[in-house]
Design a protein around this motif. Structure first.
Motif, short mmCIF file in Angstrom:
data_model
loop_
_atom_site.label_atom_id
_atom_site.label_comp_id
_atom_site.label_asym_id
_atom_site.label_seq_id
_atom_site.Cartn_x
_atom_site.Cartn_y
_atom_site.Cartn_z
N VAL A 62 -9.93 -0.59 -12.87
CA VAL A 62 -8.60 -1.12 -13.09
C VAL A 62 -7.87 0.13 -14.04
O VAL A 62 -6.81 0.57 -13.54
CB VAL A 62 -8.30 -2.21 -14.36
N TRP A 63 -8.83 0.66 -14.87
CA TRP A 63 -7.92 1.72 -15.45
C TRP A 63 -7.67 2.95 -14.46
O TRP A 63 -6.72 3.70 -14.62
CB TRP A 63 -8.72 2.49 -16.54
N PHE A 64 -8.57 3.27 -13.51
CA PHE A 64 -8.56 4.31 -12.61
C PHE A 64 -7.31 3.93 -11.80
O PHE A 64 -6.58 4.74 -11.44
CB PHE A 64 -9.72 4.32 -11.45
N LEU A 65 -7.07 2.75 -11.15
CA LEU A 65 -6.01 2.52 -10.33
C LEU A 65 -4.58 2.36 -10.93
O LEU A 65 -3.71 2.64 -10.39
CB LEU A 65 -6.25 0.90 -9.48
N ALA A 66 -4.60 2.01 -12.40
CA ALA A 66 -3.32 2.05 -12.93
C ALA A 66 -2.95 3.39 -13.31
O ALA A 66 -1.69 3.59 -13.37
CB ALA A 66 -3.61 1.17 -14.23
N LEU A 67 -3.85 4.27 -13.67
CA LEU A 67 -3.54 5.62 -14.12
C LEU A 67 -3.53 6.70 -12.97
O LEU A 67 -2.71 7.51 -13.13
CB LEU A 67 -4.20 5.82 -15.49
N VAL A 68 -4.69 6.96 -12.62
CA VAL A 68 -4.94 8.19 -11.89
C VAL A 68 -4.13 8.47 -10.76
O VAL A 68 -3.39 9.61 -10.85
CB VAL A 68 -6.81 8.21 -11.57
N PRO A 69 -3.93 7.44 -9.74
CA PRO A 69 -2.95 7.96 -8.85
C PRO A 69 -1.58 8.38 -8.94
O PRO A 69 -0.88 9.24 -8.82
CB PRO A 69 -3.06 6.67 -7.79
N ILE A 70 -0.93 7.39 -10.11
CA ILE A 70 0.20 7.73 -10.55
C ILE A 70 0.43 8.94 -11.34
O ILE A 70 1.39 9.92 -11.19
CB ILE A 70 0.98 6.50 -11.46
N TRP A 71 -0.68 9.31 -12.04
CA TRP A 71 -0.63 10.45 -13.00
C TRP A 71 -0.62 11.75 -11.96
O TRP A 71 0.21 12.73 -12.14
CB TRP A 71 -1.72 10.56 -13.82
N PHE A 72 -1.40 11.79 -10.67
CA PHE A 72 -1.63 12.76 -9.81
C PHE A 72 -0.35 13.03 -9.16
O PHE A 72 0.34 14.06 -8.85
CB PHE A 72 -2.68 12.88 -9.00
N ALA A 73 0.35 11.73 -8.75
CA ALA A 73 1.42 11.82 -7.70
C ALA A 73 2.53 12.26 -8.41
O ALA A 73 3.34 13.18 -8.05
CB ALA A 73 1.57 10.33 -7.26
N VAL A 74 2.53 11.80 -9.82
CA VAL A 74 3.88 12.23 -10.51
C VAL A 74 3.84 13.72 -10.85
O VAL A 74 4.96 14.41 -10.81
CB VAL A 74 4.29 11.59 -11.87
N HIS A 75 2.54 14.31 -11.14
CA HIS A 75 2.62 15.81 -11.38
C HIS A 75 2.64 16.61 -10.54
O HIS A 75 3.26 17.59 -10.44
CB HIS A 75 1.13 15.88 -12.36
N CYS A 76 2.12 16.06 -9.37
CA CYS A 76 2.28 17.10 -8.15
C CYS A 76 3.64 17.00 -7.50
O CYS A 76 4.19 18.07 -6.73
CB CYS A 76 1.30 16.47 -7.02
#
Length: 383
Positions: free
Chosen positions: A316-330
């Motif tokens: 849950v933490w992975f799906l909640a945070l990792v994709p959006i973190w990478f997407a927004v910063h890229c």
């Protein structure tokens, strides 16, 4: 006592390494002039740097204490004078650093900068160890994780000064994660979120991480993807999350009103699709990829490959945070500044890797009984 001192010494070494790398391979030498510009309200990249005022104010407070204590006893700028040997053939970076040290006031600030960054690194590593205690049993696996994090922080210094706000961001996310996994009083977030909002806009996801962690996914199946089985948290969680976001956006807006809003500064290309193309498809993209490899290694790939094996909260933490973190910063910043990816690395990716190693070991078949008088290699291994 000796054991504790040994561990403190080891964490201290791990905390010092990224600082060395920041000076040697990064742009730590620019920290002084950028800090002075921030304090004077004339930041080089006004939006967003000028609005990240928590760490500059902390530095100024520490500087006041230093001037009224240590400097009274031992005025370092009167005792030390730095000069380069004309025959030493110094690099331009070395010349720049020695020129900085000859600037009045810069040496004292540099001492405070290094001590503050050391404390931040030490705190990040200590909090990470505390968080991982709830996720991984093996002490030495956790120490392996700290080594990975120290090396990652050391590698994530490209185009970077000492960027205290980045490491304070790690501290605030770690504190939030610890509150969640240890079931501590979530009202502590009423203190954490305002401080984090003064520090850096990326703290926007702290209330979201808390809210998602309070949701009930126990009946949810990733295979069936039955979203209707997800249970939302109680009203108190909704209320607290709402208050946290009111606090965050109040501070977010207030600092921009106080310092005056300016459009975001452009570095390389504007944020948005041009930045995404720069990071993913341009001739500079390989630099971003390999800098990310230097910080993340292949940990994200391993986790994705073995994703279904992990405990529910980790997924849950992975799906909640990792994709959006990478997407927004890229989408918004140059991705080869890989220090910006330390938050998901420390609170999600590294503990998932450590859990996978430990779980894989525990699930191995029990070895045959060794011959009398002998011990198997498994018996010699302690957890």
């Amino acid at each position: 006592m000796i054991k504790k001192l040994f561990f403190v010494f080891c964490i201290s070494l791990l905390a010092m390494y990224p600082i060395y790398k920041n000076f040697y391979n990064g742009r730590a030498v620019l920290t002084y002039q950028r800090h002075i510009a921030l304090i004077n309200g004339n930041s080089e990249y006004y939006n967003p740097w000028q609005y990240r005022m928590l760490s500059p104010e902390i530095i100024e407070g520490l500087m006041w204490v230093y001037n009224h204590t240590v400097d009274k006893v031992y005025p370092i700028e009167e005792k030390f004078h730095f000069q380069l040997n004309p025959t030493s053939n110094p690099t331009p970076e070395t010349v720049e650093f020695f020129t900085l040290l000859q600037t009045r006031g810069a040496l004292k600030y540099t001492v405070v900068f290094i001590l503050f960054r050391f404390c931040l690194n030490f705190l990040v590593l200590s909090l990470a160890f505390l968080l991982w205690q709830k996720l991984v049993r093996s002490r030495w696996l956790k120490w392996t994780g700290l080594i990975i994090v120290s090396l990652a922080m050391g590698n994530g210094v490209i185009a970077s000064d000492l960027v205290f706000s980045t490491y304070l961001d790690n501290v605030f996310y770690l504190l939030t994660a610890i509150i969640i996994v240890y079931n501590k009083n979530p009202r502590w977030l009423l203190l954490i979120v305002p401080l984090a909002a003064f520090n850096r806009e990326t703290s926007l996801l702290i209330p979201f991480l808390f809210f998602v962690s309070m949701m009930d996914f126990s009946q949810f199946s990733f295979k069936r993807f039955n979203l209707a089985a997800i249970r939302f948290p109680a009203k108190q969680v909704w209320l607290l999350t709402s208050i946290l976001y009111v606090l965050f956006f109040s501070i977010f807006i207030a600092v921009r009103v106080h310092y005056g809003y300016r459009p975001p500064q452009i570095w390389k290309v504007p944020a948005g699709i041009p930045m995404l193309k720069l990071n993913l498809l341009s001739s500079m993209a390989p630099k971003s990829y390999f800098e990310l490899l230097g910080v993340m290694s292949i940990i994200p790939l391993i986790i994705i490959y073995q994703f279904k094996r992990f405990p529910l909260r980790m997924r849950v933490w992975f799906l909640a945070l990792v994709p959006i973190w990478f997407a927004v910063h890229c989408y918004t910043v140059v991705a080869y500044q890989t220090r910006i990816f330390l938050v998901p690395l420390i609170i999600i990716l590294v503990p998932m890797l450590l859990w996978l190693i430990e779980n894989d070991y525990q699930q191995q078949d029990t070895p045959e009984e060794p011959a009398a008088g002998k011990k198997s290699s498994r018996q010699l291994t302690t957890y």
